[in-house]
Design an enzyme around this catalytic site. Structure first.
Site, PDB file in Angstrom:
ATOM      1  N   HIS A   1      66.143 108.735  85.597  1.00  0.00           N
ATOM      2  CA  HIS A   1      66.692 107.642  84.790  1.00  0.00           C
ATOM      3  C   HIS A   1      66.905 106.386  85.622  1.00  0.00           C
ATOM      4  CE1 HIS A   1      70.051 105.323  83.049  1.00  0.00           C
ATOM      5  NE2 HIS A   1      69.362 105.503  81.942  1.00  0.00           N
TER       6      HIS A   1
ATOM      7  N   CYS B   1      37.386  96.283 113.842  1.00  0.00           N
ATOM      8  CA  CYS B   1      38.730  96.616 113.349  1.00  0.00           C
ATOM      9  C   CYS B   1      39.739  96.241 114.428  1.00  0.00           C
ATOM     10  CB  CYS B   1      38.834  98.083 112.965  1.00  0.00           C
ATOM     11  SG  CYS B   1      38.309  99.260 114.234  1.00  0.00           S
TER      12      CYS B   1
END
Length: 804
Positions: free
Chosen positions: A428, A759
């Site tokens: 919730h 990279c």
């Protein structure tokens, strides 16, 4: 015969989604699925709906509508005492009203019919389903009550009265006032549905979209033992599973992630005298370390999610992600869907604007849990341990509590952030926080004990799956980028991604795939254990390490399955996030001292004087005791590619010193079914040693592509230790010797028709270095996610200048 709008009862097979005004979204959806999807294999328990007309009939026959109006005069939802008093009086008025005889008889007659299908005195769930005649799309989820394990005619009528009264719970009254709905334009329908005996098995919730990022190609499943209310309300930390939809639909088995929840309690049936009810009991300790669902069950639920989403999307004429509740029957072992409604947060997100929260300071971490969303919030902590204290909460404070339920919504909407001890991402607190657009951290276990009221704190959900509560109000920034106006350069801009938990989020940054996905983060953070300690568990001398390994691997039949599955899932999470773009996965590149730091690792690793230049990368894969551990890595990659269908995953070999070594590694990979060209597999090599450049023509015969590792290449070209501050002033990728090697290897790759990328961080930090790479004709650059947008803009501008 009554007209359809005047009827009191409809069976699920008489209802469709167009009946929202009559029976509310929950019941209309159950009817829609029962009528259309049971024939497609989706199991839905039968039942009937008591209509909104029945509710209005009750108010009229009992003559209480005007009484309710009078009670609500002077309502002030910002005053908790006023709201409490008025809400209680309205509910009492409805509960004490005389229930019309004809309505009672129709409900009881329908219940008897349901008992003929399922057996005498059938147990049913009695659920509220609110509706508004002139607002058919309004969502009233979670505002009213549900009653479980209801048996017998008397108990059913009592539960129906309580459901009708729950239209005036404090949170429902507050919800309507906030959204400017008139109280008497909203009515309440009731769903009466056969219970599934999940108290003897498990249940949970499921979304056909990632609730945190809005990534639309994943199904998220949360589950715990017992009835599902604990998962919905966040009273338990559930197991969490992700499944990838595109390859699931192609009949693969793409379970991307399985995370064990603590699952300390479960809700079961109980009897108090003659009354049937429910109660929470403790889950036996050893059961908490087992997943509530097996792989076949996870995949079945995910397939149903796709069927349900597909049905509603087709009906709506647009993508319609769904929020579903599921249950497993402990008697039959069968799975069922017991509810479905549209997802209302991520599906409304503006995907053209990228919003990025960046923490500018770090501080003492007080608590951690699962992050909800990607935002940051700061404020004064307010610990609330009892619902009776919620009236003291002030706007802008951070709510710290055990868990929330719908009664707490009036204060949740004024909080700057929410932190709970219990609950998962579908609890919730998490759902409401997303709707409100505020950060939340759930499942901290002990947040209410560690964080003190009155303390200034920062709640950060911007650092991945693990949310952190910091002491103090730290500085942070919010960056907004309009993606519609972003130009794409010809040079591919890829990303370096190590943490699978951030992959879905990073996928929204404009990119050309992943140029470097490191295994190291997955092994050190997800697996934590040295692979040889799993292969030779019985030989381990370290008793403490053995105990930790036993606990980590409890849910797995074989200890090596734990390594293979966790590594496969970590890599698959990244592969799925960027599918179908290339994701280049570098096989493990720990140094021996780093391997030794893994659990059980010290017993299997040598002590080296200079691990940076020692037994690392390719050298470990085909010789020595690590060879069999490399086999586990290969099995994990094969699982991700072949079982999960993620053929966009390419593999890369790091620190490959010689051509002969490259051949031996490729041969070793082939033993495990990883064969170049088979099932679209490409194998790359890191270019980080001068020998890789000098012999690039020969390496090009073995590998499909190269990725320049500028850090190691600079270090080895200039002969310096990049970690030594004594020589750090000499470390620079722009040194002519390094640039000459890079230029040379790019030329050789072009000549051999091999892909070549880089990279590293250098192109992001140094624009002139990026310009050099573009001039050399590099195919791609792979950058850290936080620099991708900045570098994309710079490269696009540069290409215009160079007229590429």
């Amino acid at each position: 015969m009554k007209s359809r709008s005047k009827k009191f009862i409809f069976w699920f097979d008489e209802l469709g989604i167009e009946d929202v005004p009559l029976v509310g979204g929950k019941n209309a959806s159950l009817g829609e699925m029962y009528r259309n999807l049971t024939k497609k294999g989706v199991r839905i328990p039968n039942g009937f709906a008591v209509t909104a007309n029945a509710y209005n009939y009750l108010l009229e026959k009992a003559g209480i509508r005007d009484t309710i109006r009078q009670i609500l005069n002077g309502l002030d939802t910002s005053n908790m005492k006023n709201l409490n008093d008025k809400g209680r009086k309205v509910r009492e008025t409805i509960l004490q009203a005389e229930f019309p005889k004809e309505l009672r008889e129709e409900i009881i007659g329908s219940y008897k019919k349901l008992c003929r299908q399922y057996g005498a005195n059938a147990d049913v769930a009695v659920r509220s389903s609110a509706t508004a005649e002139d607002l058919p799309d309004a969502s009233f989820a979670g505002q009213q009550e549900t009653y479980l394990n209801i048996r017998g005619e008397h108990s059913l009528i009592e539960a129906c009265k309580k459901c009708f009264a729950s239209l005036f719970t404090n949170r429902a009254i507050s919800y309507r006032v906030d959204r400017h709905f008139e109280h008497f334009k909203v009515a309440l329908s009731i769903g009466v549905q056969k219970m599934i005996r999940s108290d003897k098995a498990c249940s949970g919730v499921m979304f056909s979209i990632d609730t945190e990022t809005g990534f639309k190609d994943a199904v998220l499943i949360n589950g715990a033992y017992g009835l599902g209310e604990n998962v919905v309300l966040g009273a338990v930390n559930p197991d969490q599973f992700y499944v990838f939809k595109p390859t699931l639909k192609k009949r693969f088995r793409p379970i991307l992630s399985k995370k064990l929840g603590s699952k300390k309690i479960k809700m079961v049936y109980s009897e108090q005298g003659t009354k049937h009810t429910t109660e929470n009991v403790e889950v036996p300790y050893e059961q908490r370390f087992k997943f509530v669902l097996n792989d076949d069950e996870i995949l079945k639920l995910a397939r149903w999610a796709c069927i349900i989403e597909g049905h509603y999307s087709k009906k709506a004429g647009k993508f319609k992600p769904m929020d579903m509740e599921w249950a497993k029957d402990g008697n039959s072992g069968e799975l069922f869907i017991v509810q479905a409604r549209p997802e209302t947060v991520q599906s409304q997100k503006n995907l053209n604007v990228l919003e990025e929260y960046v923490l500018k300071q770090k501080g003492e971490v007080l608590a951690t849990g699962l992050s909800v969303g990607t935002k940051i919030g700061a404020g004064t902590a307010h610990v609330i341990k009892s619902a009776s204290d919620i009236g003291n909460f002030r706007k802008g404070e951070v709510l710290i509590t055990e868990k929330t339920d719908p009664d707490w919504e009036p204060i949740m909407k004024i909080a700057s952030a929410i932190v709970t001890n219990r609950g998962g991402r579908t609890a919730h607190a998490a759902i409401v926080a997303r709707e409100l657009g505020i950060p939340a951290i759930v499942g901290t276990e002990h947040g209410t004990d560690i964080i003190k009221s009155g303390t200034g704190i920062t709640v950060s959900c911007a650092e991945g799956e693990v949310g952190k509560v910091y002491r103090g109000r730290l500085n942070f920034e919010v960056h907004k980028i309009n993606l519609k106006t972003l130009e794409r350069p010809k040079t591919k801009i890829m990303m370096n991604v190590g943490n699978p938990d951030q992959a879905f989020d990073f996928s929204f940054i404009p990119n050309d795939g992943v140029g470097l996905a490191r295994e190291e983060f997955i092994i050190s953070s997800y697996i934590k254990v040295h692979p040889l300690a799993l292969l030779h568990y019985d030989r381990l001398k370290d008793r403490k390490a053995k105990d930790i390994i036993a606990e980590l691997t409890y849910a797995y039949k074989n200890k090596t399955d734990y390594f293979v599955e966790k590594l496969a899932q970590g890599v698959a999470m990244i592969g799925a996030a960027f599918y179908p773009k290339d994701v280049i996965v570098r096989m493990s590149d720990f140094k021996s001292n780093e391997y030794a730091n893994l659990i059980g690792g010290s017993e299997f690793e040598p002590k080296e004087e200079n691990p940076m230049l020692g037994w690392r990368g390719a050298s470990r894969y085909y010789a020595g005791n690590y060879k069999e551990a490399f086999g586990l890595e290969c099995m994990a990659m094969k699982k991700a590619r072949d079982e999960m269908g993620l053929t966009n995953i390419k593999l890369m070999v790091p620190f490959c010193r010689t051509v002969e070594e490259g051949k031996l590694v490729v041969e070793e990979m082939g033993r495990y079914g990883l064969v170049r060209g088979k099932n679209e597999l490409e194998i790359y090599v890191m270019c980080e040693i001068p020998s890789n450049v000098i012999l690039a023509d020969d390496f090009a015969k073995i590998f499909d592509g190269f990725s320049i590792g500028s850090n190691d290449l600079t270090q080895l070209t200039l002969g310096l230790d990049r970690d030594s501050e004594l020589v750090s002033r000499l470390y620079d990728e722009r040194n002519p010797a390094v640039k000459k090697l890079i230029e040379e290897v790019i030329k050789k790759c072009k000549k051999n028709k091999r892909k070549i990328g880089l990279c590293g961080q250098a192109p992001s930090d140094k624009v002139d270095f990026a310009e050099f790479l573009v001039r050399c004709g590099i195919d791609s650059m792979s950058l850290n996610p936080d620099t991708v947008l900045k570098t994309t803009l710079a490269i696009a501008k540069l290409e215009k200048k160079l007229k590429r």
